[in-house]
Design a protein around this motif. Structure first.
Motif, PDB file in Angstrom:
ATOM      1  N   THR A  37     101.449  13.171 -19.541  1.00 32.40           N
ATOM      2  CA  THR A  37     100.463  13.903 -20.345  1.00 32.40           C
ATOM      3  C   THR A  37     100.009  15.139 -19.587  1.00 32.40           C
ATOM      4  N   ARG A  38      99.368  16.024 -20.324  1.00 31.53           N
ATOM      5  CA  ARG A  38      98.871  17.231 -19.670  1.00 31.53           C
ATOM      6  C   ARG A  38      97.564  17.662 -20.295  1.00 31.53           C
ATOM      7  N   PHE A  39      96.713  18.283 -19.467  1.00 31.22           N
ATOM      8  CA  PHE A  39      95.527  18.938 -19.984  1.00 31.22           C
ATOM      9  C   PHE A  39      95.875  20.413 -19.849  1.00 31.22           C
ATOM     10  N   ALA A  40      95.715  21.156 -20.943  1.00 33.88           N
ATOM     11  CA  ALA A  40      96.242  22.524 -20.958  1.00 33.88           C
ATOM     12  C   ALA A  40      95.187  23.537 -21.399  1.00 33.88           C
ATOM     13  N   PRO A  41      94.112  23.651 -20.643  1.00 35.01           N
ATOM     14  CA  PRO A  41      93.044  24.553 -21.074  1.00 35.01           C
ATOM     15  C   PRO A  41      93.394  26.027 -20.859  1.00 35.01           C
ATOM     16  N   SER A  42      92.769  26.876 -21.648  1.00 33.22           N
ATOM     17  CA  SER A  42      92.841  28.314 -21.414  1.00 33.22           C
ATOM     18  C   SER A  42      91.631  28.658 -20.552  1.00 33.22           C
ATOM     19  N   PRO A  43      91.817  29.502 -19.552  1.00 29.11           N
ATOM     20  CA  PRO A  43      90.693  29.795 -18.647  1.00 29.11           C
ATOM     21  C   PRO A  43      89.719  30.783 -19.263  1.00 29.11           C
ATOM     22  N   ILE A  73      97.683  25.594 -16.838  1.00 31.58           N
ATOM     23  CA  ILE A  73      96.732  26.644 -17.213  1.00 31.58           C
ATOM     24  C   ILE A  73      97.385  27.576 -18.229  1.00 31.58           C
ATOM     25  N   GLU A  74      96.788  27.641 -19.411  1.00 34.38           N
ATOM     26  CA  GLU A  74      97.362  28.446 -20.488  1.00 34.38           C
ATOM     27  C   GLU A  74      96.687  29.813 -20.515  1.00 34.38           C
ATOM     28  N   ASP A  75      97.131  30.653 -19.613  1.00 33.04           N
ATOM     29  CA  ASP A  75      96.488  31.961 -19.444  1.00 33.04           C
ATOM     30  C   ASP A  75      97.315  33.072 -20.081  1.00 33.04           C
ATOM     31  N   THR A 245     103.475  33.355 -27.507  1.00 31.36           N
ATOM     32  CA  THR A 245     102.347  32.840 -28.272  1.00 31.36           C
ATOM     33  C   THR A 245     102.158  31.384 -27.851  1.00 31.36           C
ATOM     34  N   TYR A 246     101.036  30.811 -28.264  1.00 34.80           N
ATOM     35  CA  TYR A 246     100.778  29.398 -27.951  1.00 34.80           C
ATOM     36  C   TYR A 246     101.950  28.537 -28.424  1.00 34.80           C
ATOM     37  N   HIS A 247     102.416  28.789 -29.651  1.00 40.50           N
ATOM     38  CA  HIS A 247     103.452  27.936 -30.254  1.00 40.50           C
ATOM     39  C   HIS A 247     104.713  27.876 -29.394  1.00 40.50           C
ATOM     40  N   VAL A 262     101.427  14.659 -26.293  1.00 41.96           N
ATOM     41  CA  VAL A 262     100.578  15.849 -26.370  1.00 41.96           C
ATOM     42  C   VAL A 262      99.252  15.438 -26.990  1.00 41.96           C
ATOM     43  N   ILE A 263      98.195  15.578 -26.204  1.00 41.28           N
ATOM     44  CA  ILE A 263      96.867  15.237 -26.712  1.00 41.28           C
ATOM     45  C   ILE A 263      96.113  16.551 -26.889  1.00 41.28           C
ATOM     46  N   ARG A 264      95.765  16.883 -28.109  1.00 37.49           N
ATOM     47  CA  ARG A 264      95.088  18.154 -28.354  1.00 37.49           C
ATOM     48  C   ARG A 264      94.205  18.016 -29.592  1.00 37.49           C
ATOM     49  N   GLY A 265      93.333  18.994 -29.774  1.00 37.60           N
ATOM     50  CA  GLY A 265      92.367  18.937 -30.872  1.00 37.60           C
ATOM     51  C   GLY A 265      93.036  19.012 -32.232  1.00 37.60           C
ATOM     52  N   ASP A 267      92.389  20.771 -34.595  1.00 34.89           N
ATOM     53  CA  ASP A 267      92.504  22.124 -35.127  1.00 34.89           C
ATOM     54  C   ASP A 267      93.939  22.659 -34.986  1.00 34.89           C
ATOM     55  N   TRP A 268      94.758  21.967 -34.214  1.00 32.10           N
ATOM     56  CA  TRP A 268      96.160  22.390 -34.088  1.00 32.10           C
ATOM     57  C   TRP A 268      97.054  21.791 -35.175  1.00 32.10           C
ATOM     58  N   LEU A 269      96.516  20.859 -35.948  1.00 30.46           N
ATOM     59  CA  LEU A 269      97.343  20.205 -36.974  1.00 30.46           C
ATOM     60  C   LEU A 269      98.023  21.191 -37.940  1.00 30.46           C
TER      61      LEU A 269
END
Ligand code: GLU
Length: 559
Positions: A37-43, A73-75, A245-247, A262-265, A267-269
């Motif tokens: 798994t990953r945590f993929a925040p934008s800074p 890190i999704e920068d 892009t994010y995609h 992939v664990i994400r909010g 809002d990405w559905l």
């Protein structure tokens, strides 16, 4: 069209092949069933409660299965990036004990470093990888360059918006957009060469072949089976500055880094159709998805709305200043994450929350309600189960930063502070006086002369002569060596001499016959010694304060 030649024209500097890249990212050597798994925040800011909710799921799923949890890190959005945000978010994760195996970390000197063989773990450093896969898609005729200028694109979008405002048929706008998109697909090699010679900026778009009327079944681990329309939008893969892009980054990164879940909010559905198409085009196997429920709060009118950035409780770092122990926030998160956590905890009171078998099936499917009442409830329970030593260490650490006066008195005499925290602790029904570290000062402050003050209000309904006499008698007979029952017998004796009932039963049977009861006498002493009615066991308090202070305080009240 010679797509291979087009690809060479657009990516002249990309020489690595997809196979070479794949070879750099071999399958992970993990036991059967291990999750990656990953945590993929934008800074772009602080860690939000919703982000922490996801990070905890990431951590639990990976580590419970003997897998890997990494931080990426999704920068890719340089404009929104906030300086120092990466360091801050790493510190937040670490403060909450959300440990990860790979990714960007902070070394002892506070410098950012990388750990792990599947990096780089910062998207801004992965440009080559994205370009290799984009080149492949162009070479296969699945992606193409689009030289439409920003103005042209804005015009298309404006048509869209106008249609919306005027409430005219949405389809018209959608058709126009589609037509513009299709027009963008028509170009010759010579035109591309001319644009490039001219230095015209371009983006790379996917060549969508989906029919939105057609739906495919998709199983989300949280939401269950969904009907997902096919994608027909030529969405951007690489922006004109070559940044993905994010995609696109999502597909390339999660494939190469071997993410299994992939664990994400949620809002990405809506973007899922795009991702399904991308994984398909690239020949990647899709990971499993957990789209997590939105965190809600109750608004002023009793309705529910999204916990927004500005709401109390949204920012993880604020819990520290509010005085919540990280353990309490974790446990609260677990109660939100798995509906059976509390029940499990009651059955396994001696176990750590890390032993709890976290289960995806027990996660909230939609709308997860955040509220302070519940957090406080959990918090009181967690703190009541800690040992006096633990409470001392954690409260001291907090006070050092947020209440230096309190820190000073606690640090001066650790034995005394620990003895105070030990009152009513350890039994089956421990006291629950503390909810946050902010409660420490009001709870223990009276033990220290510098914080001590007396609230006489509860004494007002009694005769001053009775109070004075009770206190004087107590001082005459008080001996710190007395055991608790002897100490109390003496208080009862005082009650008798003053016409207060020493026997509660007798008092209850006929209250009119007495001036009060023994509890009132104890209350006089409690006000004298503790300054307030609501305080821990008086006998123990006197013991901790010592004879001198006890006597001095009672004398002060008499005076
Ligand atoms: N950078 C994305 C975000 O912050 C990550 C979403 C994901 O986990 O894929 O929303």
């Amino acid at each position: 069209m010679d797509y291979q030649a087009l690809a060479e024209l657009l990516f002249p500097n990309i020489t690595a092949t997809v196979d070479e890249i794949e070879a750099r990212y071999p399958a992970r050597d993990l036991p059967e069933g291990a999750k990656v798994t990953r945590f993929a925040p934008s800074p772009t800011g602080f860690v939000h409660f919703g982000g922490m909710y996801q990070a905890v799921v990431d951590e639990r799923l990976a580590h419970q299965s003997g897998g890997i949890f990494y931080l990426r890190i999704e920068d890719t959005d340089g404009q929104r990036e906030i300086k120092g945000a990466v360091e801050a978010l790493i510190r937040t994760l670490s403060a909450y004990g959300v440990s990860y195996d790979e990714g960007i970390k902070l070394d002892e000197n506070g410098t950012l470093t990388e750990v792990g063989a599947y990096g780089p773990y910062k998207q801004s450093q992965r440009a080559e990888l994205y370009h290799v896969f984009a080149k492949k898609l162009v070479a296969e005729g699945k992606a193409y360059p689009c030289f439409s200028t920003e103005e042209e694109l804005e015009e298309i979008q404006a048509t869209d918006k106008k249609a919306e405002i005027k409430n005219t048929d949405w389809h018209v706008a959608a058709e126009q957009k589609r037509a513009a998109m299709l027009a963008g697909r028509q170009f010759t090699m010579d035109e591309v060469k001319a644009h490039l010679a001219n230095g015209d900026p371009f983006v790379i778009r996917i060549l969508a072949n989906g029919d939105p009327e057609k739906k495919t079944k998709f199983t989300d681990q949280v939401k269950g089976t969904l009907e997902v329309p096919e994608n027909d939008e030529d969405f951007v893969l690489l922006k004109s500055d070559g940044i993905p892009t994010y995609h696109f980054a999502h597909a390339v990164d999660d494939h190469l880094m071997k993410t299994t879940h992939v664990i994400r909010g949620e809002d990405w559905l809506p973007s899922l159709p795009k991702h399904i198409m991308l994984f398909n085009y690239l020949g990647f196997r899709m990971p499993k998805y957990l789209h997590t429920a939105q965190i809600l709060k109750t608004d002023e009118n009793g309705g529910k709305k999204k916990l927004s950035k500005r709401d109390m409780g949204a920012k993880m770092d604020d819990y520290r200043s509010m005085g919540y122990a990280t353990e309490c926030v974790w446990e609260y998160l677990l109660t939100l994450l798995n509906s059976n956590f509390e029940e499990w905890h009651m059955q396994n009171p001696e176990k750590s929350y890390l032993d709890f078998p976290f289960n995806i099936k027990k996660m909230a499917v939609s709308g997860c309600l955040f509220d302070f009442t519940k957090l406080n409830d959990v918090s009181k329970n967690v703190l009541s189960r800690m040992t006096a030593d633990e409470i001392y260490e954690k409260a001291l650490d907090w006070a050092q930063e947020y209440d230096t006066e309190l820190y000073r008195v606690m640090a001066e005499d650790p034995q005394k502070a620990k003895a105070i925290f030990a009152i009513g602790r350890g039994g089956k029904k421990p006291r629950k006086d503390l909810c946050t570290w902010q409660d420490v000062r009001p709870y223990i402050g009276f033990f220290y002369d510098c914080f001590f003050s007396v609230d006489r209000a509860p004494l007002a309904r009694f005769d001053a002569a009775d109070i004075r006499s009770a206190c004087t008698q107590f001082l005459q007979t008080y001996s710190p060596e007395d055991e608790m029952n002897i100490w109390f017998d003496k208080i009862k004796a005082i009650a008798d001499t003053l016409g207060f009932a020493s026997d509660m039963k007798a008092y209850k049977a006929n209250p009119e016959a007495f001036r009060g009861n023994v509890a009132d006498i104890s209350m006089f002493l409690r006000i004298a010694v503790c300054g307030k009615e609501n305080a821990p066991d008086l006998y123990t308090v006197m013991h901790i304060l010592g004879e001198e202070t006890t006597r001095a305080r009672i004398e002060a009240l008499i005076a």
